[in-house]
Scaffold this active site. Sequence first.
Site, PDB file in Angstrom:
ATOM      1  N   CYS A 107      32.133 -51.562 -23.428  1.00 35.35           N
ATOM      2  CA  CYS A 107      32.864 -51.807 -22.192  1.00 35.35           C
ATOM      3  C   CYS A 107      33.697 -51.037 -22.498  1.00 35.35           C
ATOM      4  CB  CYS A 107      32.529 -53.023 -22.294  1.00 35.35           C
ATOM      5  SG  CYS A 107      34.038 -53.421 -20.806  1.00 35.35           S
ATOM      6  N   LEU A 108      34.651 -50.595 -21.557  1.00 33.34           N
ATOM      7  CA  LEU A 108      36.039 -50.166 -21.299  1.00 33.34           C
ATOM      8  C   LEU A 108      36.366 -50.930 -21.798  1.00 33.34           C
ATOM      9  CD1 LEU A 108      35.827 -46.661 -19.183  1.00 33.34           C
ATOM     10  CD2 LEU A 108      35.654 -47.298 -21.279  1.00 33.34           C
ATOM     11  N   GLU A 134      28.095 -53.568 -14.458  1.00 37.59           N
ATOM     12  CA  GLU A 134      29.230 -53.058 -13.799  1.00 37.59           C
ATOM     13  C   GLU A 134      29.444 -54.044 -12.762  1.00 37.59           C
ATOM     14  OE1 GLU A 134      31.644 -51.285 -14.750  1.00 37.59           O
ATOM     15  OE2 GLU A 134      30.346 -50.031 -15.625  1.00 37.59           O
TER      16      GLU A 134
HETATM   17 ZN    ZN Z   1      32.525 -52.922 -18.932  1.00 31.41          ZN
END
Ligand code: ZN
Length: 169
Positions: free
Chosen positions: A93-94, A136
Amino acid sequence: MVREIVRFPNPVLKTPTQKVDVIDEEIRKLVRDMFETMHHAEGVGLAANQIGISLRVMVIDTTPKKDSPPTRLVLINPEVVSAEGVISYKEGCLSFPGLTLEVERHSKLKVKALNLEGEEREYNLEGFPAIVFQHEMDHLMGITFIDRVNGLRRRLALEKYSKLQKQKV
Ligand code: ZN
């Protein structure tokens, strides 16, 4: 424009996003920025609240993942129509740099969303793109992947993440 990606535990990641009422130039610019930001960070999906904008918008581009056919989508006010099957995958996850977590998701989905022209479209997603969508979609509902694991696994992941954060300072 590449925007700054919000990191956990920023509260915007825990807040459900608002539906988009009108697809105007502001939204088109947001989507362009989301693609640029996602590509810059070498991600495959991004939710608007990950750049601090609490609107129900996500972009997906699975092109970097070579072993599945590329899926590139703009999804405004997305909804799941139906879901089936189970698939488990080690997700990143960014908003949690350096952390990966094995999460269980549905393997096949039918979803609907508005595109940038404001038209409602249905999409059948299977495998990797379905995983990205669900990751998302969780963001848009104020849920992160850490909420998808329980008890000890969750505690260990949070400990690891806080160590990673300290190393980066
Ligand atoms: Zn994420």
